[in-house]
Write a protein that holds these residues in place. Structure first.
Motif, PDB file in Angstrom:
ATOM      1  N   THR A 176       0.828  -1.202   0.000  1.00  0.00           N
ATOM      2  CA  THR A 176       0.000   0.000   0.000  1.00  0.00           C
ATOM      3  C   THR A 176       0.861   1.249   0.000  1.00  0.00           C
ATOM      4  OG1 THR A 176      -1.792  -1.138   1.158  1.00  0.00           O
ATOM      5  CG2 THR A 176      -1.760   1.268   1.279  1.00  0.00           C
ATOM      6  N   ASP A 177       1.902   1.254   0.815  1.00  0.00           N
ATOM      7  CA  ASP A 177       2.789   2.410   0.881  1.00  0.00           C
ATOM      8  C   ASP A 177       3.450   2.692  -0.461  1.00  0.00           C
ATOM      9  OD1 ASP A 177       2.173   2.820   3.475  1.00  0.00           O
ATOM     10  OD2 ASP A 177       4.041   2.048   4.318  1.00  0.00           O
ATOM     11  N   GLY A 193      -7.025  16.502 -10.825  1.00  0.00           N
ATOM     12  CA  GLY A 193      -7.711  16.851  -9.586  1.00  0.00           C
ATOM     13  C   GLY A 193      -8.889  15.927  -9.309  1.00  0.00           C
ATOM     14  N   GLN A 194      -9.648  15.598 -10.362  1.00  0.00           N
ATOM     15  CA  GLN A 194     -10.782  14.692 -10.186  1.00  0.00           C
ATOM     16  C   GLN A 194     -10.309  13.318  -9.726  1.00  0.00           C
ATOM     17  OE1 GLN A 194     -13.215  14.231 -13.707  1.00  0.00           O
ATOM     18  NE2 GLN A 194     -14.430  12.581 -12.822  1.00  0.00           N
ATOM     19  N   MET A 195      -9.232  12.834 -10.308  1.00  0.00           N
ATOM     20  CA  MET A 195      -8.693  11.523  -9.929  1.00  0.00           C
ATOM     21  C   MET A 195      -8.241  11.524  -8.469  1.00  0.00           C
ATOM     22  SD  MET A 195      -5.324   9.536 -11.436  1.00  0.00           S
ATOM     23  CE  MET A 195      -4.207  10.796 -10.768  1.00  0.00           C
ATOM     24  N   LEU A 196      -7.514  12.543  -8.062  1.00  0.00           N
ATOM     25  CA  LEU A 196      -6.985  12.592  -6.704  1.00  0.00           C
ATOM     26  C   LEU A 196      -8.103  12.804  -5.676  1.00  0.00           C
ATOM     27  CD1 LEU A 196      -3.759  14.646  -7.437  1.00  0.00           C
ATOM     28  CD2 LEU A 196      -3.848  12.300  -6.582  1.00  0.00           C
ATOM     29  N   ARG A 197      -9.117  13.577  -6.037  1.00  0.00           N
ATOM     30  CA  ARG A 197     -10.242  13.765  -5.108  1.00  0.00           C
ATOM     31  C   ARG A 197     -11.035  12.469  -4.952  1.00  0.00           C
ATOM     32  NH1 ARG A 197      -9.938  18.934  -7.299  1.00  0.00           N
ATOM     33  NH2 ARG A 197     -11.210  18.393  -9.104  1.00  0.00           N
ATOM     34  N   TRP A 198     -11.126  11.692  -6.040  1.00  0.00           N
ATOM     35  CA  TRP A 198     -11.780  10.382  -5.941  1.00  0.00           C
ATOM     36  C   TRP A 198     -11.006   9.484  -4.978  1.00  0.00           C
ATOM     37  CZ3 TRP A 198     -10.141   5.391  -7.166  1.00  0.00           C
ATOM     38  CH2 TRP A 198     -11.132   4.411  -7.217  1.00  0.00           C
ATOM     39  N   GLY A 199      -9.688   9.463  -5.111  1.00  0.00           N
ATOM     40  CA  GLY A 199      -8.864   8.641  -4.235  1.00  0.00           C
ATOM     41  C   GLY A 199      -8.884   9.114  -2.798  1.00  0.00           C
ATOM     42  N   GLU A 200      -8.996  10.423  -2.607  1.00  0.00           N
ATOM     43  CA  GLU A 200      -8.971  11.006  -1.263  1.00  0.00           C
ATOM     44  C   GLU A 200     -10.141  10.520  -0.409  1.00  0.00           C
ATOM     45  OE1 GLU A 200      -8.249  15.506   0.534  1.00  0.00           O
ATOM     46  OE2 GLU A 200      -9.271  15.224  -1.374  1.00  0.00           O
ATOM     47  N   TRP A 254      -6.221   4.874  -0.622  1.00  0.00           N
ATOM     48  CA  TRP A 254      -5.587   6.089  -1.135  1.00  0.00           C
ATOM     49  C   TRP A 254      -5.610   7.230  -0.127  1.00  0.00           C
ATOM     50  CZ3 TRP A 254      -3.387   4.111  -5.183  1.00  0.00           C
ATOM     51  CH2 TRP A 254      -4.020   3.072  -5.856  1.00  0.00           C
ATOM     52  N   ARG A 255      -6.729   7.365   0.597  1.00  0.00           N
ATOM     53  CA  ARG A 255      -6.826   8.505   1.509  1.00  0.00           C
ATOM     54  C   ARG A 255      -5.799   8.409   2.628  1.00  0.00           C
ATOM     55  NH1 ARG A 255     -12.788   7.079   3.945  1.00  0.00           N
ATOM     56  NH2 ARG A 255     -12.211   5.340   5.313  1.00  0.00           N
ATOM     57  N   GLY A 256      -5.465   7.162   3.017  1.00  0.00           N
ATOM     58  CA  GLY A 256      -4.453   6.997   4.058  1.00  0.00           C
ATOM     59  C   GLY A 256      -3.062   7.360   3.584  1.00  0.00           C
ATOM     60  N   LEU A 257      -2.870   7.444   2.275  1.00  0.00           N
ATOM     61  CA  LEU A 257      -1.561   7.788   1.729  1.00  0.00           C
ATOM     62  C   LEU A 257      -1.384   9.287   1.568  1.00  0.00           C
ATOM     63  CD1 LEU A 257      -1.321   5.013  -1.033  1.00  0.00           C
ATOM     64  CD2 LEU A 257      -0.334   4.986   1.263  1.00  0.00           C
ATOM     65  N   MET A 258      -2.496  10.029   1.552  1.00  0.00           N
ATOM     66  CA  MET A 258      -2.408  11.484   1.403  1.00  0.00           C
ATOM     67  C   MET A 258      -2.363  12.122   2.784  1.00  0.00           C
ATOM     68  SD  MET A 258      -5.041  12.176  -1.766  1.00  0.00           S
ATOM     69  CE  MET A 258      -5.161  11.021  -3.130  1.00  0.00           C
ATOM     70  N   VAL A 259      -1.297  11.807   3.510  1.00  0.00           N
ATOM     71  CA  VAL A 259      -1.185  12.252   4.905  1.00  0.00           C
ATOM     72  C   VAL A 259      -1.082  13.763   5.017  1.00  0.00           C
ATOM     73  CG1 VAL A 259      -0.220  10.097   5.762  1.00  0.00           C
ATOM     74  CG2 VAL A 259       1.309  11.810   4.791  1.00  0.00           C
ATOM     75  N   ASP A 260      -0.562  14.403   3.992  1.00  0.00           N
ATOM     76  CA  ASP A 260      -0.416  15.865   4.014  1.00  0.00           C
ATOM     77  C   ASP A 260      -1.509  16.567   3.219  1.00  0.00           C
ATOM     78  OD1 ASP A 260       1.917  15.774   5.567  1.00  0.00           O
ATOM     79  OD2 ASP A 260       3.155  15.390   3.800  1.00  0.00           O
TER      80      ASP A 260
END
Length: 470
Positions: free
Chosen positions: A112-113, A187-194, A199-205
């Motif tokens: 996952t990381d 942006g749409q792709m990253l917001r879907w993952g967020e 994926w959301r656990g990987l966007m720690v910042d």
């Protein structure tokens, strides 16, 4: 009690089923006769904390007597230490299982990381986005501009600088509009993952797309909403360019035709005049099939799946062809009428790419392109630049806008123009209750537009200036 022997065990028969065997040291066996023969189940009997217990040792002949006695000796040692061997074995098994589970969890965590932008894109493409073209254009642009640059970047390490590097590389090619579209798509792709695991656990910042200010990347004079309209003079100039290119190419000696500037194809010319005279989108036109064009009745049916709009809101569209538009379809039919498609691909099994005409028109306005060299197999000249370039580049969609503005200048009501453009009526209640199709009003609007275009193109009728907006 004497020690048990192998000969003694081998001499057991079905008649001994249920018999109990004992040996010094607490070994007890129970004879079982079954379809697979004689089996003896052994256990170790012992006392611990004043209570009688037993511990399974295994079965003969699966285990030898020596192995069974060794198992007993290990258990006996544990009992001497006050440890129940059965519970000890169970605890050891649990520890092994826990260790295996921990190893698997660690492997999954590391996997996952290590998830990348390419991994997120693949997941998003499969479950998160469904464009009208089956995500074909989305796949093409990401494979061209995004994945080669940041596809291997880990999501947990992705920053706005990575996204900006992608957008800047596109901006360097002078593609402001593509920069905007690509920024929206990333942006749409990253917001879907967020919003989803893992994926959301990987966007720690946080989501790096939120930090991108795309406006700072665009040209100062770039406007997201185009307002280019062709003037009457430019429409006539376009007609003259088409004719001149055909004449010039025809006059070239045979040995020079290969290197000469080729004329604009009949198909592209027809596409230009049809976009202008029907207000259709270029994609709708290039997907057209002859079964939907009635040259006798002068109508063109555009099925909902070929139109633009959100899923569930696209609607069928009926175009009533003016004499001018009908003449263009007849001209086109003479060239492609032997195929199912008005604009067939080379294989004739499908329509051409919906970007084909836009590319061919853009390639002949290269002064507006930031290209260091010609694209392979493509035109690279300024033969379709209008008004000396004073009004900028024009596109097929500008023809749709120009035609709509011409209708407006003819006094046609705005709601009729909207319907001629197949705009979805605003308001759920209105869409639900108001079903008049305005067929006569639309047919008259298209007829008036066709008449105006013919006036403009007529050598005896010169109309100066730009069309006025109401």
């Amino acid at each position: 009690m004497a020690k048990l022997t192998v000969r003694q065990l081998e001499s057991l028969t079905e008649a001994d089923d249920g018999k109990t065997l004992r040996e010094d040291g607490g070994i007890v066996g129970k004879v079982r006769a079954g379809v697979r023969g004689i089996t003896v189940l052994f256990r170790y009997e012992f006392k611990l904390d004043g209570r009688k217990h037993d511990h399974r040792l295994g079965s003969w002949p699966k285990k030898s007597l020596a192995e069974l006695r060794a198992e007993r000796d290990v258990a006996k040692t544990k009992v001497a230490k006050g440890i129940d061997p059965t519970k000890a074995n169970k605890a050891a098994k649990i520890e092994v299982q826990a260790a295996i589970a921990a190893t698997i969890a660690e492997a999954e965590r590391q996997t996952t990381d290590n998830l990348t932008v390419a991994d997120l894109f693949a997941e998003w493409l499969k479950d998160g986005v469904a464009r009208q073209d089956g995500n074909a254009e989305l796949t093409r642009t990401f494979n061209k501009d995004v994945l080669p640059k940041i596809g291997k970047k880990k999501i947990r390490e992705l920053s706005e600088r990575d996204l900006l590097s992608v957008l800047r590389s596109v901006r360097e090619r002078g593609l402001n509009r593509t920069v905007v579209i690509l920024n929206n798509d990333m942006g749409q792709m990253l917001r879907w993952g967020e919003k989803r695991k893992p994926w959301r656990g990987l966007m720690v910042d946080g989501n790096p797309a939120d930090l991108v200010d795309v406006e700072k990347l665009l040209d100062a004079d770039y406007h997201e909403e185009r307002d280019r309209i062709l003037t009457a003079e430019e429409i006539r100039e376009l007609r003259d360019i088409f004719a001149r290119l055909e004449s010039d190419y025809s006059d070239l000696p045979a040995g020079e035709k290969y290197s000469g500037i080729r004329p604009v194809t009949t198909r592209v010319q027809c596409a230009v005049w049809l976009c202008l005279s029907t207000l259709c989108r270029i994609g709708e036109l290039l997907k057209a099939e002859w079964k939907h064009v009635d040259l006798d009745a002068g109508t063109w049916f555009i099925p909902a799946e070929n139109t633009k709009g959100k899923r569930g809101k696209r609607q069928d569209h009926h175009v009533f062809l003016s004499p001018f538009a009908l003449s263009q379809f007849k001209r086109l039919h003479a060239e492609t009428g032997d195929t199912p498609f008005c604009f067939p691909s080379k294989s004739k099994t499908s329509h051409v790419c919906v970007k084909t005409v836009s590319k061919q028109i853009g390639d002949r306005q290269c002064r507006f392109k930031n290209r260091k060299k010609p694209l392979p197999g493509r035109q690279h000249n300024d033969t379709l630049v209008l008004a000396g370039g004073a009004n900028g580049e024009w596109t097929p969609h500008d023809l749709r806008r120009t035609g709509a503005t011409m209708m407006q200048s003819l006094g046609i009501a705005l709601d009729i123009i909207d319907r001629c453009q197949n705009h979805v009526m605003k308001g759920k209640v209105r869409r639900h209750y108001l079903h008049h199709d305005y067929a006569q009003e639309k047919a008259e609007a298209w007829r008036l537009l066709g008449d105006r275009i013919e006036q403009i193109l007529s050598a005896d009728n010169v109309i100066h200036g730009q069309f006025k907006r109401a």
